[in-house]
Write an enzyme that holds these catalytic residues in place. Structure first.
Site, PDB file in Angstrom:
ATOM      1  N   GLN A  17       0.178  34.533 -47.858  1.00 52.14           N
ATOM      2  CA  GLN A  17       1.119  33.530 -48.347  1.00 52.14           C
ATOM      3  C   GLN A  17       0.564  32.118 -48.263  1.00 52.14           C
ATOM      4  O   GLN A  17       1.172  31.184 -48.792  1.00 52.14           O
ATOM      5  CB  GLN A  17       2.428  33.615 -47.575  1.00 52.14           C
ATOM      6  CG  GLN A  17       2.322  33.192 -46.121  1.00 52.14           C
ATOM      7  CD  GLN A  17       3.575  33.460 -45.332  1.00 52.14           C
ATOM      8  OE1 GLN A  17       3.841  34.579 -44.925  1.00 52.14           O
ATOM      9  NE2 GLN A  17       4.366  32.408 -45.103  1.00 52.14           N
ATOM     10  N   CYS A  23       7.237  34.185 -46.661  1.00 47.04           N
ATOM     11  CA  CYS A  23       7.027  35.474 -45.996  1.00 47.04           C
ATOM     12  C   CYS A  23       8.063  36.509 -46.417  1.00 47.04           C
ATOM     13  O   CYS A  23       7.744  37.684 -46.591  1.00 47.04           O
ATOM     14  CB  CYS A  23       7.040  35.291 -44.485  1.00 47.04           C
ATOM     15  SG  CYS A  23       8.567  34.583 -43.827  1.00 47.04           S
ATOM     16  N   HIS A 318      10.367  34.652 -39.314  1.00 42.89           N
ATOM     17  CA  HIS A 318       9.291  35.219 -40.121  1.00 42.89           C
ATOM     18  C   HIS A 318       9.635  36.661 -40.486  1.00 42.89           C
ATOM     19  O   HIS A 318      10.179  37.403 -39.660  1.00 42.89           O
ATOM     20  CB  HIS A 318       7.981  35.177 -39.328  1.00 42.89           C
ATOM     21  CG  HIS A 318       6.762  35.546 -40.105  1.00 42.89           C
ATOM     22  ND1 HIS A 318       6.410  34.932 -41.281  1.00 42.89           N
ATOM     23  CD2 HIS A 318       5.793  36.487 -39.871  1.00 42.89           C
ATOM     24  CE1 HIS A 318       5.271  35.440 -41.726  1.00 42.89           C
ATOM     25  NE2 HIS A 318       4.884  36.406 -40.900  1.00 42.89           N
ATOM     26  N   ASN A 339       1.339  41.954 -41.876  1.00 40.65           N
ATOM     27  CA  ASN A 339       1.698  40.548 -42.010  1.00 40.65           C
ATOM     28  C   ASN A 339       1.272  40.053 -43.390  1.00 40.65           C
ATOM     29  O   ASN A 339       0.692  40.800 -44.195  1.00 40.65           O
ATOM     30  CB  ASN A 339       1.027  39.732 -40.893  1.00 40.65           C
ATOM     31  CG  ASN A 339       1.796  38.487 -40.545  1.00 40.65           C
ATOM     32  OD1 ASN A 339       2.612  38.002 -41.325  1.00 40.65           O
ATOM     33  ND2 ASN A 339       1.544  37.930 -39.379  1.00 40.65           N
TER      34      ASN A 339
END
Length: 397
Positions: A17, A23, A318, A339
């Site tokens: 990102q 996110c 997040h 992630n």
């Protein structure tokens, strides 16, 4: 905390990102592309366009802000709701239901059709400029209401404001496609070409989800939110009259069980957490035993999860994706996390999360409702309790 798991989904490469707060979009689009990888054998580095959904989210959040300004125009600027609106007219973050509202209205497209721009990957300056415009427009809208201007004239002025937001977003991210060709080679090197698709047609054919099947499950052990009930948050959303934000609050045992059930079925799980707590970015470790600041300083720093929420020590910051879990005697000990910070952190972009860390700092998962016990599926039909705009369960990932 070794990155070895009894259930470990093959999900391809991680995304990045960069310097943006997308996110929640990356995590949601990643769960979609995981299934595309399995169903259509797209390459492991295939991605859906995060810039496309980013564009429409900016436009829709601006309209949502304008409508909230009009709803609160009779309140003084010192009122807490008005102050809350003006603190951050819009931002990059969001909630699962907000992303689904964008998909329902606009569909999705491959990243090759609408790639990244400078402003989508580094959004701070665009956000600052757009928020300046939105606050300036708020002044005018409130003045129009105070002057007794007709609703039709106010709406006409608002439409011109939105046209300006559209132009700003188009200059910054590019203009979204309305039709495109989807061309790719699968992992067996077979060539595919699908012509003249709309974004909605692409979503229906290549993702194919019934969006109503996916529901937000939270763990908020605070006194004001009894378990096994539905909640929503006032003034939280993006698409006006679109899909509302709805949360089902459950205990952590249920939270874990439904996440494991979906992973066992081969489907990754979107989740929200407070990633800055007890984490090592470079090693890719999320663990309550990483640091012992209380022992270092000789002070008691312990707080319960409920206390952290009530006293602003923690909230969801997040969104990431659960792609595996390590079960010992059918109990989770650690979780595999995809992630969206690129492959230079963690284990090629993947993190290891201890089960204790999940207990303390995970607040939300999104699962197919079929994995819920029948009694909780019935609770989904309940009219949600409305929480204040500043409630921690309204935090944007």
């Amino acid at each position: 905390m070794d990155p070895v798991f009894s259930i470990d989904l093959d999900t391809g490469d991680v995304a990045n990102q960069k310097q943006s707060g997308r996110c929640w979009m990356f995590a949601a689009l990643n769960t979609m592309r995981h299934q595309m990888k399995d169903n259509f054998r797209v390459a492991k580095d295939f991605e859906l366009s995060q810039s496309y959904t980013f564009f429409w989210d900016k436009l829709e959040k601006s309209n949502y802000f304008y409508e909230n300004v009009l709803k609160t125009a009779d309140l003084p600027t010192s009122d807490r709701k008005v102050a809350w609106l003006m603190t951050t007219p819009q931002q990059d973050g969001g909630q699962w239901d907000m992303f689904m509202a964008i998909v329902e209205k606009y569909g999705v497209v491959p990243k090759s059709v609408m790639p990244e721009s400078f402003s989508s990957s580094a959004s701070r300056e665009f956000n600052a400029t757009l928020n300046l415009k939105l606050r300036k427009d708020a002044v005018e809208l409130r003045e129009l209401v105070a002057a007794g201007t007709s609703e039709a004239d106010i709406q006409a002025r608002k439409e011109k404001m939105l046209a300006e937001v559209y132009r700003m977003a188009a200059y910054s991210f590019g203009e979204p496609p309305t039709k495109f060709d989807f061309e790719y080679r699968d992992t067996d090197n077979n060539y595919h070409l699908d012509r003249d698709l709309t974004p909605q047609e692409f979503f229906k054919k290549y993702v194919g989800w019934n969006l109503d099947d996916y529901v937000s499950i939270i763990n908020a052990p605070t006194a004001d939110k009894p378990y096994n009930h539905m909640y929503t948050v006032e003034m939280l959303g993006n698409v006006v009259n679109g899909r509302p934000v709805r949360h089902l609050n459950v205990d952590m045992d249920t939270f874990r069980k439904i996440s494991i059930a979906q992973l066992k079925a081969g489907e990754s799980v979107w989740f929200g957490s407070d990633v800055g707590q007890e984490s090592d970015r470079q090693k890719g470790i999320l663990d309550t035993n990483l640091y012992h600041k209380d022992e270092l300083f000789g002070v008691d720093l312990s707080m319960s999860k409920a206390e952290r929420l009530d006293y602003a020590q923690s909230l969801m910051t997040h969104a990431m994706v659960l792609t595996g879990v390590d079960l010992v005697d059918d109990k989770p000990t650690k979780w595999k996390v995809e992630n969206s910070w690129g492959d230079k952190v963690g284990n090629n972009g993947f993190f290891v999360m201890s089960d204790d860390w999940m207990e303390e700092f995970c607040y939300q998962v999104v699962v197919n409702k079929k994995y819920l016990p029948q009694e909780l599926q019935e609770v989904l039909k309940e009219e949600p309790k409305v929480l204040a705009p500043w409630d921690p369960m309204g935090a944007l990932a």
